[in-house]
Design an enzyme around this catalytic site. Structure first.
Site, PDB file in Angstrom:
ATOM      1  CE  LYS A 192      -4.193   1.744   0.291  1.00  0.00           C
ATOM      2  NZ  LYS A 192      -5.143   1.692  -0.828  1.00  0.00           N
ATOM      3  CG  ASP A 252      -8.033 -16.868   5.698  1.00  0.00           C
ATOM      4  OD1 ASP A 252      -7.045 -17.634   5.684  1.00  0.00           O
ATOM      5  OD2 ASP A 252      -8.777 -16.739   6.681  1.00  0.00           O
TER       6      ASP A 252
END
Ligand code: NAD
Length: 359
Positions: A192, A252
């Site tokens: 980011k 995930d």
């Protein structure tokens, strides 16, 4: 030289699925020349019950001596009310810290036989084979200062610190580039950098490290876009490398693309290539003791162990092929069952993999 494997069955379905993985190790030892010794020890809730600690000293000492650790899963509702240091999950964190397992490798592979299990359209996920490399011992989960404080005006303030040193970034980048060399030779680094200075450094150091791997193509992606691309067009990725928290979330997400938590293994490695291998799922207390859990993620964790810590890539490929073969035979545990397949229990699935390995 004979290598040492420490087996930690843990809690819930852990002992059931690990027993099937041990059958696979025993078969490789008896019929395929694998030179290993195994030892069992306690971790998690089982260790708390027997020794008052989720990670007894003796278990950590054995783990440090071993070339590889095979873990089932830890945790269960009966231990949720314990003080945090005594909870089963602390056993896992203690092993990661004690063995300095900084690199977490999580493949998200969709077996063609299970394409229907994904929540995405089969054409979007068919042939999916991504490796997520997550930094595991740094970043915001460990950074200090951290805490919740009360300000002079009475308001509460919570804070955590995202911190990486360049050597921490470089070593995880190297793991990703090395892994890419054994696969599709593409690394996508996720950060980011447009908002977080710490990940601006991440991007710089990954780019510097890429100079040592001219044969691997490097790209960068912001984490919000990566989360979107994973569900839009996941097959664009080969190896993804990212920070601890971003990796936690993205791995995930990637796992769910494959539709079945019972199929996915993981490896956590230290600088010497020694590691801990475990399925990505938890201890599944809802089905523990019923003999219905899927043992394939744990068996595939043995394959990762053969490849990354035991230097037996051919045996790893054999185990993976044996898993493919039992799926081809139409055998399914309940979590991956579909019309036209034959539902089997944990032990029958393990026996079928062993039978496929022997032929
Ligand atoms: P879980 O992964 O244990 O279970 C989620 C769902 O998936 C359940 O319905 C379960 O029955 C099913 N499932 C999981 N593994 C399966 C398998 N091999 N075969 C068939 N079905 C399977 O996650 P949870 O329910 O959130 O957590 C249960 C316990 O596990 C908690 O105590 C949690 O802290 C712990 N946990 C441990 C680990 C670990 O040991 N690495 C990881 C995650 C959660």
């Amino acid at each position: 030289m004979t290598k040492k494997i420490l087996i930690l069955p843990g809690d819930g379905i852990g002992p059931e699925i690990v027993a099937e993985a041990v059958k696979v190790i025993d078969c490789l030892r008896a019929h395929h020349g694998l030179a290993v010794e195994t030892e069992h020890a306690l971790v998690g809730g089982a260790a708390y019950e027997a020794a008052g600690s989720p990670l007894p000293e003796a278990t950590l000492a054995l783990a440090r001596e071993a070339d590889a650790v095979l873990l089932g899963a830890v945790g269960g509702p009966q231990w949720d009310a314990l003080d945090r240091p005594l909870r089963p999950e602390q056993g896992l964190l203690g092993l990661r810290a004690g063995l300095e397992l900084f690199a977490n490798l999580r493949p998200a592979i969709l077996y063609p036989q299970l394409a229907e299990a994904s929540s995405l359209k089969p054409e979007v996920v068919a042939g999916l084979d991504i490796l997520i490399v997550r930094e595991l011992t740094g970043g915001i989960y460990f950074g200090r200062p951290r805490g919740v404080e009360t300000l002079p005006d009475g308001r509460r303030r919570g804070f955590n610190t995202l911190v990486y040193t360049e050597d921490e970034i470089r070593r995880i980048a190297r793991v990703a580039f090395e892994a890419a060399r054994r696969r599709g030779r593409r690394v996508c680094s996720v950060d980011k950098a447009n908002v977080l200075e710490c990940t601006e450094l991440w991007r710089q150091v990954v780019t510097e490290t890429a100079a040592d791997y001219p044969d691997v193509e490097l790209s960068h992606m912001y984490v919000d876009n990566a989360a979107m691309q994973l569900v839009r067009a996941p097959k664009q990725f080969d190896v993804m490398v990212t920070t601890n928290m971003f990796g936690d979330i993205l791995s995930d997400e990637a796992a769910m693309l494959t539709g079945s938590i019972g199929m996915l293994p993981s490896a956590s490695l230290n600088a010497e290539g020694r590691g801990m291998y475990e399925p990505i799922h938890g201890s599944a207390p809802d089905i523990a003791g019923r003999g219905v859990a899927n043992p394939l993620a744990t068996i595939l964790s043995v394959a990762m162990m053969l490849r990354h810590s035991l230097d037996e890539p051919e045996l790893a490929a054999r185990v993976e092929a044996a898993v493919g073969e039992v799926l081809d035979q139409g055998l399914r545990t309940a979590d991956i069952a579909a019309p036209g397949t034959r539902e089997v229990g944990t032990a029958e699935m393990g026996d079928a993999v062993v039978a496929a390995l022997r032929t």
